[in-house]
Design an enzyme around this catalytic site. Structure first.
Site, PDB file in Angstrom:
ATOM      1  N   CYS A  15     128.081 -31.282 113.324  1.00  0.00           N
ATOM      2  CA  CYS A  15     127.352 -30.121 113.841  1.00  0.00           C
ATOM      3  C   CYS A  15     128.070 -28.853 113.400  1.00  0.00           C
ATOM      4  CB  CYS A  15     127.289 -30.195 115.365  1.00  0.00           C
ATOM      5  SG  CYS A  15     126.428 -28.820 116.153  1.00  0.00           S
ATOM      6  N   HIS A  21     119.999 -29.308 121.239  1.00  0.00           N
ATOM      7  CA  HIS A  21     120.530 -27.946 121.367  1.00  0.00           C
ATOM      8  C   HIS A  21     119.677 -27.099 122.303  1.00  0.00           C
ATOM      9  CE1 HIS A  21     123.979 -27.629 118.731  1.00  0.00           C
ATOM     10  NE2 HIS A  21     123.340 -28.203 117.729  1.00  0.00           N
ATOM     11  N   HIS A  67     118.595 -34.149 117.162  1.00  0.00           N
ATOM     12  CA  HIS A  67     119.867 -33.429 117.274  1.00  0.00           C
ATOM     13  C   HIS A  67     119.622 -31.956 117.612  1.00  0.00           C
ATOM     14  CE1 HIS A  67     124.101 -32.505 115.807  1.00  0.00           C
ATOM     15  NE2 HIS A  67     123.540 -31.309 115.794  1.00  0.00           N
ATOM     16  N   GLU A  68     118.688 -31.319 116.907  1.00  0.00           N
ATOM     17  CA  GLU A  68     118.385 -29.909 117.162  1.00  0.00           C
ATOM     18  C   GLU A  68     117.674 -29.730 118.499  1.00  0.00           C
ATOM     19  OE1 GLU A  68     119.863 -27.783 115.361  1.00  0.00           O
ATOM     20  OE2 GLU A  68     120.468 -29.301 113.899  1.00  0.00           O
TER      21      GLU A  68
END
Length: 199
Positions: free
Chosen positions: A108, A154, A150-151
């Site tokens: 990341c 966030h 993954h995003e």
């Protein structure tokens, strides 16, 4: 214009984001700056919290990964017919996850120099709006699905380190502590702490 990326321990990375609409100011410039920032840092995804904006926006470029793989590797990481995407995701929601899962090493831009194995679903179904606020609903698989997931983490206030097995995270603790104190050298600008303007 390249932007600074907020590092591990920064408050903006721990918050759930707010949805936005067409009235959000200077969105096109923000998206363009995010693409430039991600490219300068050699990333394949970037979420708005990583550049200090607590809004439901992220970008994904799995096309770049696809192009860099051999034919044999492509068969491992991409489904037939999938050549990757380059897309903007606004107000995304993951609606379903496949039962099939796979484990792969992730890194990341907010947690530079470190990586760890994360289990993710092979396929996800996502509803989102693109840069022009056109509503989309699509299924994504393989590496593309992994980057999106993954995003998406966030914008939920999560990092991949939150998904590591206990031992994996324990082994990283000392380095994460150093990182939270800004003790890292990378080729792109980073910030730590609280954004002055956190929209």
């Amino acid at each position: 214009m390249g932007l600074a990326i907020y590092g591990y321990g920064s408050s903006v990375l721990k918050k759930r984001t707010l949805t936005i609409d067409k009235t959000y100011p200077n969105l096109d410039k923000l998206v363009a700056d995010m693409w430039e920032t991600m490219g300068d840092a050699s990333g394949c995804g970037l979420a708005a919290p990583q550049i200090g904006r607590s809004i439901s926006l992220f970008i994904v470029d799995s096309r770049l990964i696809y192009l860099g793989l051999s034919e044999k590797q492509r068969k491992l990481y991409f489904s037939p017919g999938d050549e990757g995407i380059r897309e903007v995701f606004i107000n995304a929601q993951i609606n379903s996850y496949s039962e099939e899962e796979w484990e792969e090493v992730e890194g990341c831009l907010s947690v530079p120099t470190l990586s760890g194995k994360v289990i993710r679903p092979w396929a996800i179904r996502v509803t989102y709006e693109n840069q022009y606020f056109e509503k989309k609903e699509k299924e994504f698989t393989g590496m593309t699905a992994r980057i999106i997931a993954h995003e998406y983490d966030h914008i939920q206030g999560l990092l991949y380190v939150n998904r590591l097995k206990p031992l994996g995270k324990q082994l990283m603790e000392a380095k994460l502590h150093q990182l939270a104190n800004g003790k890292v050298r990378v080729a792109y600008e980073m910030k730590f702490g609280n954004p002055k303007r956190n929209k």
